[in-house]
Each structure stands twice: as C-alpha cells, then as structure tokens.
Write an enzyme that holds these catalytic residues in place. Structure first.
Site, PDB file in Angstrom:
ATOM      1  N   CYS A  72       0.857  -1.185   0.000  1.00 54.80           N
ATOM      2  CA  CYS A  72       0.000   0.000   0.000  1.00 54.80           C
ATOM      3  C   CYS A  72       0.893   1.234   0.000  1.00 54.80           C
ATOM      4  CB  CYS A  72      -0.894  -0.018   1.234  1.00 54.80           C
ATOM      5  SG  CYS A  72      -1.894   1.483   1.417  1.00 54.80           S
ATOM      6  N   CYS A 128       0.360   3.252   3.576  1.00 48.92           N
ATOM      7  CA  CYS A 128       0.824   2.781   4.888  1.00 48.92           C
ATOM      8  C   CYS A 128       1.928   1.733   4.825  1.00 48.92           C
ATOM      9  CB  CYS A 128      -0.348   2.243   5.706  1.00 48.92           C
ATOM     10  SG  CYS A 128      -0.987   0.655   5.122  1.00 48.92           S
ATOM     11  N   CYS A 181      -7.215  -1.206   1.390  1.00 42.93           N
ATOM     12  CA  CYS A 181      -6.174  -1.717   2.279  1.00 42.93           C
ATOM     13  C   CYS A 181      -6.807  -1.960   3.644  1.00 42.93           C
ATOM     14  CB  CYS A 181      -5.039  -0.697   2.381  1.00 42.93           C
ATOM     15  SG  CYS A 181      -3.798  -1.123   3.618  1.00 42.93           S
ATOM     16  N   CYS A 240      -5.105   0.634   6.424  1.00 44.61           N
ATOM     17  CA  CYS A 240      -5.365   2.082   6.486  1.00 44.61           C
ATOM     18  C   CYS A 240      -6.609   2.517   5.726  1.00 44.61           C
ATOM     19  CB  CYS A 240      -4.154   2.852   5.983  1.00 44.61           C
ATOM     20  SG  CYS A 240      -3.897   2.753   4.192  1.00 44.61           S
ATOM     21  N   CYS A 287      -8.408  -5.545  -9.627  1.00 38.45           N
ATOM     22  CA  CYS A 287      -8.006  -4.534 -10.594  1.00 38.45           C
ATOM     23  C   CYS A 287      -7.589  -3.297  -9.801  1.00 38.45           C
ATOM     24  CB  CYS A 287      -9.181  -4.245 -11.518  1.00 38.45           C
ATOM     25  SG  CYS A 287      -8.800  -3.165 -12.887  1.00 38.45           S
TER      26      CYS A 287
END
Length: 141
Positions: free
Chosen positions: A52, A55, A101, A104, A124
């Site tokens: 991510c 984070c 995510c 976060c 995607c």
C-alpha cells in the site's frame, strides 16, 4: 502473520495530504481512478511484493499478478486473505466491489469475478495506490 495483527493506521486528512502526492491522495483517500494504461506497475514483471502506498502494508505478491488487458495492474489474490477489505460500491450508477487496504482503508481499486484460476477473481488495482519492492535477487530492468 495475519494483517489483523498489524495496527490500524489512522491519520487526519491533513496528514494524508502531506504524506501522499496529489494523485496518490486523490486515488487512495478520495476513491479516484487513474486513467487506464497510465499508472505505475502495469508492466512490472520482477518478483516481489506490492505494498500500500499510503501505509506500506504488504498487499499482493508478483506471483499472483497477471496481464488482464484492463489497463491496470491485476492480481488473482491478495498476499493474505485479510490484507484487503472488500466493500460494496454503488457509485457512478454501477454496483461493484471496492478493494481497500485493510490496514489504512486506502482505496486500491475494485474486484471483479472474471479473473483466472485458481480464484476466478480480478483484483483490478490502481498502480498509484501501490508501491513495489523487488525480491533481493531481482535486478532492476
């Protein structure tokens, strides 16, 4: 280690704006979408882990990435089942499954039921929402 053992990352909108580029902020915090075929990592073929961008949580392994032809990096499974949360998205007159995510709550992209085996899913993802860390034995192209 499951992602549920990772502490949740919670920041103010001002903190997110300070830490992310304008495009990263628009995609991850405002559920934006980069234009097809314009984001990073679409043509990334080295072995490694996609994280991510907001984070740093690990989200996908390169072994699950495939060429979907959609214009966005696509994966058939997250690195761990609980790394990515799924939420119903009824924006833009469509019913889709949004991928966020789990650490976060950054918007990553959407999940579609048209992927390859073994899952049949296509995660995607916006390349702008991801960072890539190549495995130690991988050289840059």
């Amino acid at each position: 280690m499951s992602d549920k053992s990772r502490p949740k990352v919670v920041k103010s909108e001002a903190e997110w704006r300070e830490e992310l580029t304008p495009e990263q902020y628009q995609v991850t915090r405002q559920s934006g979408t980069e234009r097809a075929f314009t984001g990073p990592w679409l043509d990334e073929h080295r072995k490694g882990t996609f994280h991510c961008v907001a984070c740093g949580a690990p989200l996908f392994r390169s072994e699950t990435k495939y060429e979907s032809g959609s214009g966005w990096p696509s994966f058939f499974a997250p690195i761990m089942q609980d790394a990515v949360d799924e939420h119903e998205d009824v924006s833009h007159g469509m019913r889709r499954i949004e991928a966020r995510c789990a650490t976060c709550e950054a918007h990553l992209g959407h999940v579609f039921p048209d992927g390859p085996r073994p899952t049949g899913l296509r995660f995607c993802m916006n390349g702008t929402a991801l960072d890539f860390e190549p495995d130690d034995d991988q050289e840059a192209p």
